[in-house]
Scaffold this active site. Structure first.
Site, short mmCIF file in Angstrom:
data_model
loop_
_atom_site.label_atom_id
_atom_site.label_comp_id
_atom_site.label_asym_id
_atom_site.label_seq_id
_atom_site.Cartn_x
_atom_site.Cartn_y
_atom_site.Cartn_z
N LYS A 281 2.30 -3.55 6.67
CA LYS A 281 2.69 -3.52 5.25
C LYS A 281 4.21 -3.35 5.15
CE LYS A 281 -1.37 -4.01 3.33
NZ LYS A 281 -1.72 -5.29 2.72
N TYR B 165 -1.78 -1.04 10.99
CA TYR B 165 -2.06 -1.60 9.66
C TYR B 165 -0.91 -1.25 8.71
CZ TYR B 165 -3.60 -1.13 4.83
OH TYR B 165 -3.63 -1.16 3.47
N SER C 117 0.83 -1.20 0.00
CA SER C 117 0.00 0.00 0.00
C SER C 117 0.87 1.25 0.00
CB SER C 117 -0.85 -0.01 1.27
OG SER C 117 -1.39 1.26 1.53
C1 UD1 Z 1 -6.49 4.27 3.75
C2 UD1 Z 1 -5.10 3.83 4.14
C3 UD1 Z 1 -4.48 3.07 2.99
C4 UD1 Z 1 -5.37 1.89 2.65
C5 UD1 Z 1 -6.75 2.39 2.27
C6 UD1 Z 1 -7.70 1.25 2.00
C7 UD1 Z 1 -3.50 5.11 5.52
C8 UD1 Z 1 -2.90 6.44 5.79
N1 UD1 Z 1 -4.34 5.06 4.48
O1 UD1 Z 1 -6.33 5.20 2.68
O2 UD1 Z 1 -3.22 2.60 3.34
O3 UD1 Z 1 -4.81 1.18 1.57
O4 UD1 Z 1 -7.27 3.17 3.37
O5 UD1 Z 1 -8.12 0.61 3.16
O6 UD1 Z 1 -3.24 4.18 6.20
N2 UD1 Z 1 -12.69 10.88 3.93
C9 UD1 Z 1 -13.69 11.80 4.19
N3 UD1 Z 1 -14.90 11.35 4.63
C10 UD1 Z 1 -15.16 10.02 4.83
C11 UD1 Z 1 -14.14 9.07 4.54
C12 UD1 Z 1 -12.90 9.54 4.11
O7 UD1 Z 1 -13.49 13.00 4.04
O8 UD1 Z 1 -16.29 9.67 5.23
C13 UD1 Z 1 -11.38 11.36 3.46
C14 UD1 Z 1 -10.22 10.89 4.33
O9 UD1 Z 1 -10.08 11.63 5.50
C15 UD1 Z 1 -9.08 11.04 3.33
C16 UD1 Z 1 -9.74 10.67 1.98
O10 UD1 Z 1 -11.15 10.84 2.18
O11 UD1 Z 1 -8.64 12.36 3.29
C17 UD1 Z 1 -9.48 9.26 1.55
O12 UD1 Z 1 -9.75 8.41 2.66
P1 UD1 Z 1 -9.85 6.81 2.56
O13 UD1 Z 1 -10.75 6.43 1.46
O14 UD1 Z 1 -10.16 6.29 3.93
O15 UD1 Z 1 -8.39 6.36 2.10
P2 UD1 Z 1 -6.92 6.65 2.73
O16 UD1 Z 1 -7.01 7.13 4.11
O17 UD1 Z 1 -6.21 7.47 1.74
#
Ligand code: UD1
Length: 334
Positions: A154, A150, A125
């Site tokens: 990795k 997590y 990842s």
């Molecule tokens: C996370 C993990 C990544 C993993 C992936 C899939 C970390 C830092 N990141 O990615 O390693 O492969 O999940 O499980 O460990 N967001 C909102 N509202 C929401 C949900 C998310 O604003 O309801 C935002 C988050 O804060 C972030 C972005 O959307 O800024 C993407 O979030 P997300 O889809 O959870 O992915 P990552 O955090 O990038």
């Protein structure tokens, strides 16, 4: 060529199994259904007209894993099986270290018992890059402290593979670092349907768009980015799955450790993703701003130059395609 896929009924696993079958690989699967359903195999069969054999048990069980390897004698393994919820890993670190590391050790031990099983592709990842010093992230960007157990698993798994490869010079470890996989199969038969409240952005947006949640909370709008929301690299899951087929074909004779990013190569903010979703589906929904989420990085996106140059990788699907496919899948599975 026979490929054993651990976690082959999960989100990325099932899409990869479809691409493998459509490219005439033989496939067998080990999956304990911890975050997947047995009915997925029927959907894989509906798309491909082929039914892969599924062994239903936890790949951490090394005796059973060895037994399957000795029966199936795969030529290569794609190892997806593992836990992936960042928040849960902070609450249950021992569970994450146990499952994510024991699973890899079990697979490598089983590979050691089958000399003709030459390669392992490991599902890593972008989380291994931590808080980036510069963008885009290339495969030589430094590995940084993980922001969660997590992420740490990795990093540890990548190190285990490096050490294993040193004593197995006749074999290869291919580490694919995924950015943010989203979307669903265009047939509407495979997709992402997490149990409980989704952690990730796309499944949450999809729940809101299909009226299963009242509004979307954006985690932070005061990042140092153009619109203040966090930037990620979203890749359609089918494009990501195709990357595995390319890696198997192009790296047949490769020995040692090969590391490659798989993303779209483009940064997209949370607001941009929401607007693309609304445009692609024609559905409007309520959005609210909330505080930043602990452990989030402001921005990350991949350089995919290596994947393009060495694997012939390119993305076929757009962000809008991914949004439309995720929506279509959810409509069928409410
Ligand atoms: C996370 C993990 C990544 C993993 C992936 C899939 C970390 C830092 N990141 O990615 O390693 O492969 O999940 O499980 O460990 N967001 C909102 N509202 C929401 C949900 C998310 O604003 O309801 C935002 C988050 O804060 C972030 C972005 O959307 O800024 C993407 O979030 P997300 O889809 O959870 O992915 P990552 O955090 O990038």
């Amino acid at each position: 060529m026979k490929i054993l896929v651990t976690g082959g009924l999960g989100f990325i696993g099932s899409h990869t199994v479809v691409e493998l079958l459509q490219n005439n690989f033989d496939v067998c699967i080990i999956d304990n259904l911890a975050n997947s359903k047995m009915s997925t195999v029927d959907n894989i069969t509906a798309i491909t007209n082929k039914k892969p054999k599924v062994y239903c048990f936890d790949v951490c069980d090394s005796a059973k894993t060895k037994e399957v390897f000795s029966t199936e004698r795969p030529d290569a393994v794609i190892h997806f099986a593992g836990l992936k919820a960042v928040g849960e890993s902070c609450e249950k670190p021992l569970l994450y270290y146990h499952v994510n590391i024991d699973a890899t050790l079990s697979v490598l031990n089983a590979m050691d018992s089958v000399p003709t099983c030459k390669s392992i592709i490991f599902a890593s990842s972008a989380t291994v890059y931590g808080v980036p010093n510069s963008l885009p992230l290339t495969e030589t960007s430094p590995i940084q402290d993980a922001t969660s157990p997590y992420g740490e698993t990795k990093i540890i798994n990548e190190r285990i593979l490096q050490d294993w490869a040193k004593v197995n010079p006749q074999k290869s470890a291919i580490i694919l670092r995924y950015f943010n996989p989203i979307g669903a199969h265009p047939s509407g038969l495979l997709g992402e349907d997490p149990n409980g409240v989704p952690n990730n952005l796309m499944p949450y947006v999809t729940r809101v768009a299909t009226k299963q949640a009242p509004y979307l909370k954006i985690n932070g709008n005061d990042y140092d980015t153009l619109d203040g929301t966090a930037i990620r690299d979203y890749i359609h899951v089918v494009d990501l799955a195709r990357g595995h087929v390319l890696a198997l074909n192009k790296l047949k004779d490769f020995r040692g450790v090969y590391i490659c990013n798989l993303g779209s190569g483009k940064g997209t903010s949370v607001l941009e993703l929401i607007n693309a979703y609304k445009k692609a589906t024609g559905v409007d929904f309520k959005v609210e701003f909330g505080p930043k989420r602990a452990g989030d990085v402001p921005a990350n996106f991949a350089s995919i130059d290596k994947a393009k140059r060495e694997l012939g990788f390119e993305c076929k699907y757009t962000l809008e395609d991914a949004c439309k496919h995720a929506y279509m899948y959810q409509l069928k599975h409410i």
